[in-house]
Write a protein that holds these residues in place. Sequence first.
Motif, PDB file in Angstrom:
ATOM      1  N   PRO A 149       0.644  -1.554   0.226  1.00 34.73           N
ATOM      2  CA  PRO A 149      -0.185  -0.261   0.398  1.00 34.73           C
ATOM      3  C   PRO A 149       0.783   2.121   0.564  1.00 34.73           C
ATOM      4  O   PRO A 149       0.322   2.415  -0.079  1.00 34.73           O
ATOM      5  CB  PRO A 149      -0.672  -0.107   1.371  1.00 34.73           C
ATOM      6  N   THR A 150       2.118   1.154   1.215  1.00 35.09           N
ATOM      7  CA  THR A 150       3.409   2.658   0.205  1.00 35.09           C
ATOM      8  C   THR A 150       3.415   2.792  -0.535  1.00 35.09           C
ATOM      9  O   THR A 150       3.454   3.564  -0.810  1.00 35.09           O
ATOM     10  CB  THR A 150       4.036   2.504   1.638  1.00 35.09           C
ATOM     11  N   LEU A 151       3.929   1.504  -1.763  1.00 34.39           N
ATOM     12  CA  LEU A 151       4.074   1.869  -2.765  1.00 34.39           C
ATOM     13  C   LEU A 151       3.190   2.306  -3.695  1.00 34.39           C
ATOM     14  O   LEU A 151       3.710   3.321  -4.619  1.00 34.39           O
ATOM     15  CB  LEU A 151       4.554   0.682  -3.321  1.00 34.39           C
ATOM     16  N   VAL A 152       1.669   2.153  -3.369  1.00 34.38           N
ATOM     17  CA  VAL A 152       0.888   2.650  -4.452  1.00 34.38           C
ATOM     18  C   VAL A 152       0.467   3.878  -4.307  1.00 34.38           C
ATOM     19  O   VAL A 152       0.493   4.528  -4.744  1.00 34.38           O
ATOM     20  CB  VAL A 152      -0.769   1.510  -4.310  1.00 34.38           C
ATOM     21  N   LEU A 153       0.261   4.335  -2.362  1.00 38.33           N
ATOM     22  CA  LEU A 153       0.159   5.619  -2.171  1.00 38.33           C
ATOM     23  C   LEU A 153       1.293   6.439  -3.054  1.00 38.33           C
ATOM     24  O   LEU A 153       1.602   7.909  -3.122  1.00 38.33           O
ATOM     25  CB  LEU A 153       0.461   5.493  -0.951  1.00 38.33           C
ATOM     26  N   ILE A 154       2.500   5.949  -2.590  1.00 35.35           N
ATOM     27  CA  ILE A 154       3.593   7.405  -2.998  1.00 35.35           C
ATOM     28  C   ILE A 154       3.592   7.601  -5.079  1.00 35.35           C
ATOM     29  O   ILE A 154       4.100   7.870  -5.407  1.00 35.35           O
ATOM     30  CB  ILE A 154       5.205   6.255  -3.364  1.00 35.35           C
ATOM     31  N   GLY A 155       3.101   6.195  -5.735  1.00 33.56           N
ATOM     32  CA  GLY A 155       2.849   5.897  -7.455  1.00 33.56           C
ATOM     33  C   GLY A 155       1.920   7.251  -7.965  1.00 33.56           C
ATOM     34  O   GLY A 155       2.414   8.001  -8.725  1.00 33.56           O
ATOM     35  N   PHE A 156       1.407   7.049  -6.517  1.00 36.07           N
ATOM     36  CA  PHE A 156       0.118   7.952  -6.433  1.00 36.07           C
ATOM     37  C   PHE A 156       0.132   9.397  -6.403  1.00 36.07           C
ATOM     38  O   PHE A 156      -0.264  10.562  -6.832  1.00 36.07           O
ATOM     39  CB  PHE A 156      -1.649   7.814  -6.343  1.00 36.07           C
ATOM     40  N   GLY A 157       1.208   9.937  -5.829  1.00 34.18           N
ATOM     41  CA  GLY A 157       2.058  11.055  -5.210  1.00 34.18           C
ATOM     42  C   GLY A 157       2.989  11.174  -6.400  1.00 34.18           C
ATOM     43  O   GLY A 157       2.888  12.713  -6.799  1.00 34.18           O
ATOM     44  N   ILE A 158       3.055  10.771  -7.170  1.00 41.72           N
ATOM     45  CA  ILE A 158       4.355  10.742  -8.057  1.00 41.72           C
ATOM     46  C   ILE A 158       3.436  11.304  -8.909  1.00 41.72           C
ATOM     47  O   ILE A 158       4.006  12.272 -10.003  1.00 41.72           O
ATOM     48  CB  ILE A 158       5.208  10.096  -8.324  1.00 41.72           C
ATOM     49  N   GLN A 159       2.216  11.014  -9.420  1.00 41.92           N
ATOM     50  CA  GLN A 159       1.002  10.484 -10.259  1.00 41.92           C
ATOM     51  C   GLN A 159       0.784  12.293 -10.797  1.00 41.92           C
ATOM     52  O   GLN A 159       1.264  12.905 -11.119  1.00 41.92           O
ATOM     53  CB  GLN A 159      -0.018   9.658 -10.001  1.00 41.92           C
ATOM     54  N   VAL A 160      -0.205  13.073  -9.345  1.00 42.42           N
ATOM     55  CA  VAL A 160      -0.021  14.181  -8.940  1.00 42.42           C
ATOM     56  C   VAL A 160       1.271  15.068  -9.313  1.00 42.42           C
ATOM     57  O   VAL A 160       1.210  15.971 -10.094  1.00 42.42           O
ATOM     58  CB  VAL A 160      -0.925  14.143  -7.533  1.00 42.42           C
TER      59      VAL A 160
END
Length: 86
Positions: A63-74
Amino acid sequence: MGEQKRKQSAKGDFIFGKKNYKWLFIGLAFIAVGFIIMAGGGSDDPNVFDESIFHWRRIRLAPTLVLIGFGIQVYAILLNPDKKKD
């Protein structure tokens, strides 16, 4: 004259620049890796419980990797590709 100028300027304009796409793909990679780590690891027999579902990789890392990925997308969406470094 105005229509030709509009067509000419619309031909080579993209919404995002090269930097934006690079960060978008990096974010997608983080999200994909997170979901891959989160998936799998079941038992073939429904009567046998598998403890691997509670492993730290599935509970914390994925879940941390997924949230970091969403942050990078933003970040990639909000990044201004025309801004020059000083």
